[in-house]
Design a protein around this motif. Structure first.
Motif, PDB file in Angstrom:
ATOM      1  N   HIS A   1       0.830  -1.214   0.000  1.00 42.28           N
ATOM      2  CA  HIS A   1       0.000   0.000   0.000  1.00 42.28           C
ATOM      3  C   HIS A   1       0.861   1.260   0.000  1.00 42.28           C
ATOM      4  O   HIS A   1       1.442   1.615   1.024  1.00 42.28           O
ATOM      5  CB  HIS A   1      -0.908  -0.011   1.235  1.00 42.28           C
ATOM      6  CG  HIS A   1      -2.020   0.984   1.180  1.00 42.28           C
ATOM      7  ND1 HIS A   1      -3.348   0.609   1.171  1.00 42.28           N
ATOM      8  CD2 HIS A   1      -2.020   2.337   1.125  1.00 42.28           C
ATOM      9  CE1 HIS A   1      -4.112   1.697   1.124  1.00 42.28           C
ATOM     10  NE2 HIS A   1      -3.321   2.762   1.096  1.00 42.28           N
TER      11      HIS A   1
ATOM     12  N   GLU B   1      -8.286   2.294  -2.421  1.00 42.53           N
ATOM     13  CA  GLU B   1      -8.767   2.004  -1.111  1.00 42.53           C
ATOM     14  C   GLU B   1     -10.167   2.553  -0.945  1.00 42.53           C
ATOM     15  O   GLU B   1     -10.448   3.692  -1.307  1.00 42.53           O
ATOM     16  CB  GLU B   1      -7.810   2.565  -0.039  1.00 42.53           C
ATOM     17  CG  GLU B   1      -7.617   4.078  -0.070  1.00 42.53           C
ATOM     18  CD  GLU B   1      -6.607   4.536   0.991  1.00 42.53           C
ATOM     19  OE1 GLU B   1      -5.467   4.844   0.606  1.00 42.53           O
ATOM     20  OE2 GLU B   1      -6.950   4.560   2.186  1.00 42.53           O
TER      21      GLU B   1
ATOM     22  N   HIS C   1      -6.556  -2.011   5.695  1.00 46.42           N
ATOM     23  CA  HIS C   1      -5.356  -1.188   5.576  1.00 46.42           C
ATOM     24  C   HIS C   1      -5.207  -0.284   6.798  1.00 46.42           C
ATOM     25  O   HIS C   1      -6.195   0.218   7.320  1.00 46.42           O
ATOM     26  CB  HIS C   1      -5.482  -0.391   4.268  1.00 46.42           C
ATOM     27  CG  HIS C   1      -4.927   0.981   4.286  1.00 46.42           C
ATOM     28  ND1 HIS C   1      -3.590   1.241   4.433  1.00 46.42           N
ATOM     29  CD2 HIS C   1      -5.524   2.190   4.152  1.00 46.42           C
ATOM     30  CE1 HIS C   1      -3.408   2.552   4.387  1.00 46.42           C
ATOM     31  NE2 HIS C   1      -4.557   3.149   4.231  1.00 46.42           N
TER      32      HIS C   1
END
Ligand SMILES: [Zn+2]
Length: 257
Positions: free
Chosen positions: A6, A92, A156
Motif C-alpha cells: 500500500h 482504497e 489497511h
C-alpha cells in the motif's frame, strides 16, 4: 525481498524525485509495490505508474474522502480499470467518519463503499479497506459482504482494538501493518500485532504518510519498511527474515503477485 502492499507514489509529495526514488527500491530490497488509488484523479496516475515500472502493481478505487464526487461514470471507470492485468485489488475504499461527521456524508460514503464492494465481488478481486472512526459500520458492511462471498481483502492501516481485529481475522482477512506500529504511543496496535497470526499480516507504508520511527514526521517511502519489519519481529518474537517471507507469501496468496 520486501513487498509493500500500500503506497501512493502518484502523490505530489513525490513530484520532485519520483523516478529516482522508484528506481532505487529494488536495489534496496523492495521487490514489489502496490500503488493504491485514492482520489478520482488518482485513477489514471496509478495506471501510468503500473505501465512504466514492471514492479509496480495497482489497486483501483476511490477513498471515502471523495465519495461525494463519485458518479456512475466513476464506478464504470473503476470496473473498466479493474480488468487491467496488473490491477490486483479494489481500493482504497471504506468509511472515514473522522474527517466527515455529518449523517448525510456517512450515507454517501456507505453507498459508494457498497458499490465498490459489488465491483470487487463481481470482478472476483480482493479489496483494500480504509476505515477511520467508523469501526462498527465498517465491520457490519464487511461481514455482510463476506457472508455473501468475497475474494478476501486487507484492512489497511488497521487502527482498532484487538476485539475488532479478531472479527476480521475470523473472516480470513489480512491486517495491513505499517509505520504506526513503531510509534511509542501505539500500544493498542502493538497488542493487535502480538495477537494476530503472522499468516494474516501484510506489510504496507501508506507512503508518503505515516513514516516509521526514526523517520516519523518525514515523507515516507517503501525504503522505510525494514523499521516496520524489525518492530513486528520483536513483537512476535520471530526473525526479521520470517516476517519478510511470511508477509510476502501472504501478499502473493491474496493479490497474486
Ligand atoms: Zn492509503
Amino acid at each position: 525481498m520486501i513487498l509493500d502492499t500500500h503506497a501512493h507514489y502518484d502523490d505530489e509529495a513525490f513530484d520532485a524525485d519520483r523516478e529516482e526514488l522508484l528506481e532505487s527500491l529494488q536495489p534496496n530490497g523492495i521487490e514489489k509495490v502496490v500503488n493504491v488509488c485514492a482520489s478520482i484523479d488518482g485513477l489514471q496516475n496509478t495506471v501510468a505508474l503500473m505501465e512504466k515500472y514492471p514492479f509496480v502493481y495497482g489497486a483501483v478505487g476511490v477513498h471515502p474522502d471523495d465519495a461525494d464526487k463519485m458518479t456512475q461514470e466513476t464506478l464504470d471507470e473503476i470496473r473498466r480499470l479493474s480488468h487491467l492485468d496488473k490491477m490486483v485489488a479494489i481500493g482504497e475504499i471504506g468509511l472515514d467518519y473522522y474527517w466527515h461527521k455529518e449523517k448525510e456524508e456517512h450515507e454517501i460514503q456507505q453507498k459508494m463503499f457498497r458499490a465498490q464492494l459489488d465491483i470487487a465481488r463481481e470482478e472476483k478481486m480482493p479489496f483494500m479497506i480504509h476505515s477511520r472512526d467508523a469501526a462498527e459500520d465498517t465491520l457490519n458492511i464487511i461481514r455482510e459482504y463476506m457472508n455473501g462471498g468475497m475474494y478476501g481483502g486487507i484492512i489497511h492501516c488497521f487502527s482498532y482494538s484487538k476485539e475488532i481485529a479478531a472479527e476480521y481475522l475470523k473472516m480470513g482477512l489480512y491486517l495491513g501493518i505499517g509505520g504506526v506500529v513503531t510509534f511509542e504511543n501505539a500500544k493498542k496496535l502493538k497488542e493487535v500485532v502480538k495477537y494476530a497470526p503472522l499468516s494474516q499480516i501484510v506489510l504496507e507504508t501508506d507512503s508518503p504518510y505515516l513514516a516509521p520511527k526514526p523517520n516519523r514526521g518525514k515523507r515516507n517511502s517503501s525504503l522505510n519498511l525494514p523499521y516496520v519489519v524489525r518492530m513486528i519481529a520483536e513483537l512476535k518474537e520471530v526473525t526479521e527474515e520470517e516476517v519478510i517471507s511470511v508477509t510476502r507469501e501472504n501478499a502473493r496468496t491474496l493479490l497474486g503477485i
